[in-house]
Design a protein around this motif. Structure first.
Motif, short mmCIF file in Angstrom:
data_model
loop_
_atom_site.label_atom_id
_atom_site.label_comp_id
_atom_site.label_asym_id
_atom_site.label_seq_id
_atom_site.Cartn_x
_atom_site.Cartn_y
_atom_site.Cartn_z
N MET A 225 0.92 -1.17 -0.12
CA MET A 225 0.00 -0.10 -0.03
C MET A 225 1.03 1.01 0.05
SD MET A 225 -3.03 0.99 2.45
CE MET A 225 -3.77 2.67 2.75
N SER A 226 1.86 1.32 0.89
CA SER A 226 2.80 2.52 0.78
C SER A 226 3.48 2.65 -0.59
CB SER A 226 3.85 2.16 2.00
OG SER A 226 4.75 3.21 1.90
N MET A 227 4.16 1.72 -1.12
CA MET A 227 4.60 1.91 -2.46
C MET A 227 3.60 2.30 -3.19
SD MET A 227 7.14 -1.61 -2.38
CE MET A 227 7.99 -1.12 -4.03
N ALA A 228 2.46 1.84 -3.57
CA ALA A 228 1.60 1.87 -4.39
C ALA A 228 1.06 3.49 -4.26
CB ALA A 228 0.52 0.98 -4.31
N LEU A 229 0.84 4.04 -3.12
CA LEU A 229 0.32 5.25 -2.77
C LEU A 229 1.37 6.41 -3.14
CD1 LEU A 229 -1.79 4.89 0.48
CD2 LEU A 229 -2.39 5.43 -1.96
N TRP A 230 2.76 6.05 -2.67
CA TRP A 230 3.82 7.05 -3.07
C TRP A 230 3.70 7.24 -4.88
CZ3 TRP A 230 5.92 10.51 -0.70
CH2 TRP A 230 6.24 10.26 0.75
N PHE A 231 3.82 6.02 -5.53
CA PHE A 231 3.61 6.15 -6.82
C PHE A 231 2.57 7.07 -7.57
CE2 PHE A 231 2.59 5.16 -11.13
CZ PHE A 231 3.70 5.00 -11.79
N ALA A 232 1.23 6.72 -7.03
CA ALA A 232 0.15 7.52 -7.23
C ALA A 232 0.41 8.88 -6.89
CB ALA A 232 -1.04 6.75 -6.38
N THR A 233 0.88 9.10 -5.65
CA THR A 233 0.71 10.76 -5.19
C THR A 233 1.78 11.39 -6.21
OG1 THR A 233 0.62 10.08 -3.06
CG2 THR A 233 1.45 11.93 -3.44
#
Length: 478
Positions: A225-233
Motif C-alpha cells: 500500500m505504501s509503495m503504490a500510494l507513493w507512486f500515485a501521489t
C-alpha cells in the motif's frame, strides 16, 4: 436506434474490448510492479519483497491469461464483422500488428515461463532479467497497439490507391501526430490503474485484520500500500499534465471531437468551462448548464480569449454522439481528481503517522480499487466514440467498414460471447478473490532455506485452514 448488423457489430466489439482492455491496463503496470519488487529484493535481501513478488505474480498470471483470451476473441472480429475495414487498412495496420506479435508477444512468451516457474532453476539475477523482459514486452505491445489505434485517430504517412490505404512513409505511419502523447497517457493510465488496484487491495487486507495484529501479518499489505500510494501521489499530477497536452492535440487534429467533449455548439472565444449540462442534439443546445465563465478557453487553449470550435461547424452526419462523449470525459476527469485527492490525503496521514490505521482512509482507498479501470474505460469511450462517424478519421466511415453479414449471425455470436465471458471471467474473478483473501504470506512463515526457491505450484492458493490439516507442522519461532 435500429439494431442492424452495423449496430450489433459495434455493440459486440465494444463489449469484447471493454472486457479486454481492463486486463492489459492492469498487467502492463503489474509487470513493472513485479520488476520493482524483485529489484528491491536483490538490492536489500529483505524477504518481504520476495514474499510480495510471490503473491502478486499469481495475480499477474491470472490477469495475463484472461487478457490473452479476450484479446484473441477481439482480433477475430476484424475478419468476421469488419472485413471492409480490414480491406481498407490492411496494408498499413497489418504490418503494425505483426510487429507487435514479433517484438512484444514473442518477448513475453519467451520469458514469461521463466518468470513464473524458473526461479529455482535459473538463479536470482537471470530471473530478474526475465521479469524485466516481460515488463518491457508489455510496454512494447502497448507501443504498437497504441500506434495502430492512433493512426486511426490521426492517419498520416499513407496514400489511397484503388480504394485502399497504402503506406508511403512508415515513420509517419507509426509516429502519427497523436501517437506520442496518447502512448504516454495510456501507459501512465495503466501504471495508475495498477497503483490504485494494489493500494485498494492492500487496504482491504488491512481492514480484515485489527491494526494491532502481529506486525509480520500486516507487513506485506502495508508495504504494498505504501509503495503504490507513493507512486500515485507523484504521478497523478504528471498524468494530469500529459492529459492537458493531449487535449491540445485533440484541439488541433480532431476539433469536432473536442467540441463534443465540451458540448460546445458555436465557435467561440472566452468559452466557459462546462461542469455539467444536458446536451440536446436536436435543438443544438445545452440544458441545465453549470459553467465557469472563460475558464474553458484557458484550459483548452491556454489563453482566456482562445477560440474553441463548435459542433455547428460541421453537418449533423459528421458529428459524434454528444451525450456519451460529453459525460465519459467528465467521469474520467472526475476519477482523476479523486485519485489526486487520495494521494494528497495519504501524504497528510503519513505526516500524522496514521496511514495504516485510519479506517476511513482505508475504506476510501478500497473503494478506489477499480478507479483506474474506470478511468481507462471512460477515456477509451471518449476517444473511440468521439471519432465517430469515422473508424479511420476523415477517410473511412464506420458504416462503410462493416462486413456484409446478417444481423442474426451477429446476435448469435454476441449472445455466445456474453455467456462464455460470464463463465470464464466469473471463474477468473473468483480465483483472484481467493488469492486476495489469502493475501501475502507473513514474513516469518518463510524458512531461511526457502528464500531462494519457488513453490512447485506457483498459482496454488493455500486453504485458510491449512494450520488445522493433519500432518501440518508449525514453523519454529524466530
Amino acid at each position: 436506434m435500429e439494431f442492424d448488423a452495423l449496430m450489433l457489430s459495434r455493440i459486440q466489439f465494444a463489449f469484447t474490448i471493454a472486457f479486454h482492455i481492463i486486463f492489459p491496463a492492469f498487467t502492463i503496470g503489474l509487470a513493472s510492479w513485479l520488476a520493482a519488487l524483485e529489484f528491491n529484493w536483490l538490492r536489500t535481501g529483505n524477504p518481504l519483497y520476495r514474499n510480495l513478488f510471490r503473491f502478486w505474480v499469481k495475480v499477474f498470471a491470472v490477469s495475463f491469461g484472461l487478457g490473452v483470451v479476450s484479446g484473441i476473441v477481439m482480433s477475430y472480429q476484424f475478419g468476421t464483422n469488419w472485413s471492409r475495414y480490414s480491406e481498407f487498412t490492411g496494408n498499413v495496420l497489418g504490418p503494425v500488428i505483426a510487429y507487435e506479435v514479433i517484438t512484444a508477444f514473442f518477448l513475453e512468451a519467451a520469458f514469461l515461463g521463466i518468470m513464473l516457474f524458473g526461479w529455482e532453476k535459473v538463479g536470482d539475477r537471470l530471473h530478474f532479467f526475465a521479469t524485466c523482459m516481460v515488463a518491457l514486452g508489455t510496454l512494447i505491445s502497448a507501443f504498437w497497439i497504441l500506434s495502430a489505434n492512433s493512426w486511426m485517430q490521426t492517419p498520416d504517412g499513407f496514400a489511397i490507391e484503388n480504394g485502399k490505404a497504402v503506406p508511403v512513409d512508415w515513420f509517419k505511419v507509426v509516429f502519427n501526430p497523436s501517437f506520442p502523447l496518447r502512448y504516454a497517457h495510456m501507459v501512465m493510465g495503466c501504471y495508475l490503474t495498477t497503483a490504485f488496484a494494489v493500494a485498494g487491495m492492500s487496504a482491504w487486507m488491512l481492514l480484515r485484520h485489527p491494526h494491532d495484529a502481529p506486525a509480520a501479518k500486516l507487513a506485506g499489505s502495508r508495504r504494498s500500500m505504501s509503495m503504490a500510494l507513493w507512486f500515485a501521489t507523484i504521478f497523478v499530477p504528471v498524468q494530469i499534465v500529459i492529459g492537458d497536452l493531449h487535449g491540445l492535440g485533440v484541439l488541433k487534429y480532431q476539433p469536432t471531437k473536442l467540441a463534443a467533449i465540451e458540448g460546445n455548439w458555436d465557435r467561440m472565444a472566452n468559452m466557459p468551462l462546462r461542469l455539467f449540462a444536458l446536451p440536446d442534439e436536436v435543438a443544438e443546445t445545452n440544458h441545465y448548464e453549470i459553467a465557469i465563465p472563460k475558464i474553458g478557453s484557458w484550459v483548452l487553449t491556454h489563453a482566456f480569449d482562445g477560440v474553441v470550435p463548435g459542433l455547428k461547424e460541421v453537418p449533423p452526419d459528421e458529428r459524434p454522439p454528444v451525450w456519451p462523449v460529453f459525460f465519459s470525459f467528465r467521469i474520467m476527469v472526475g476519477i482523476g481528481f479523486a485519485m489526486l485527492g487520495i494521494g494528497l490525503w495519504s501524504l497528510y496521514l503519513r505526516w500524522k503517522g496514521t496511514l495504516f490505521t485510519n479506517r476511513l482512509f482505508l475504506t476510501a482507498a478500497m473503494i478506489m480499487t477499480p478507479s483506474g479501470f474506470g478511468a481507462v474505460l471512460f477515456g477509451w469511450f471518449t476517444a473511440e466514440i468521439g471519432r465517430q462517424p469515422y473508424v479511420v478519421y476523415g477517410h473511412l466511415r464506420t458504416a462503410d467498414a462493416v462486413s456484409p453479414i446478417a444481423a442474426g449471425a451477429v446476435t448469435a455470436s454476441l449472445l455466445i460471447f456474453i455467456v462464455v465471458y460470464a463463465f470464464v471471467f466469473g471463474f477468473g474473478s473468483y480465483y483472484l478473490a481467493k488469492l486476495l483473501r489469502r493475501g501475502p504470506d507473513p514474513v516469518e512463515d518463510i524458512r531461511g532455506d526457502d528464500l531462494g526457491k519457488k513453490p512447485k505450484r506457483p498459482f496454488s492458493v493455500p486453504d485458510e485452514a491449512i494450520e488445522g490439516r493433519p500432518g501440518h507442522r508449525a514453523l519454529p519461532a524466530r
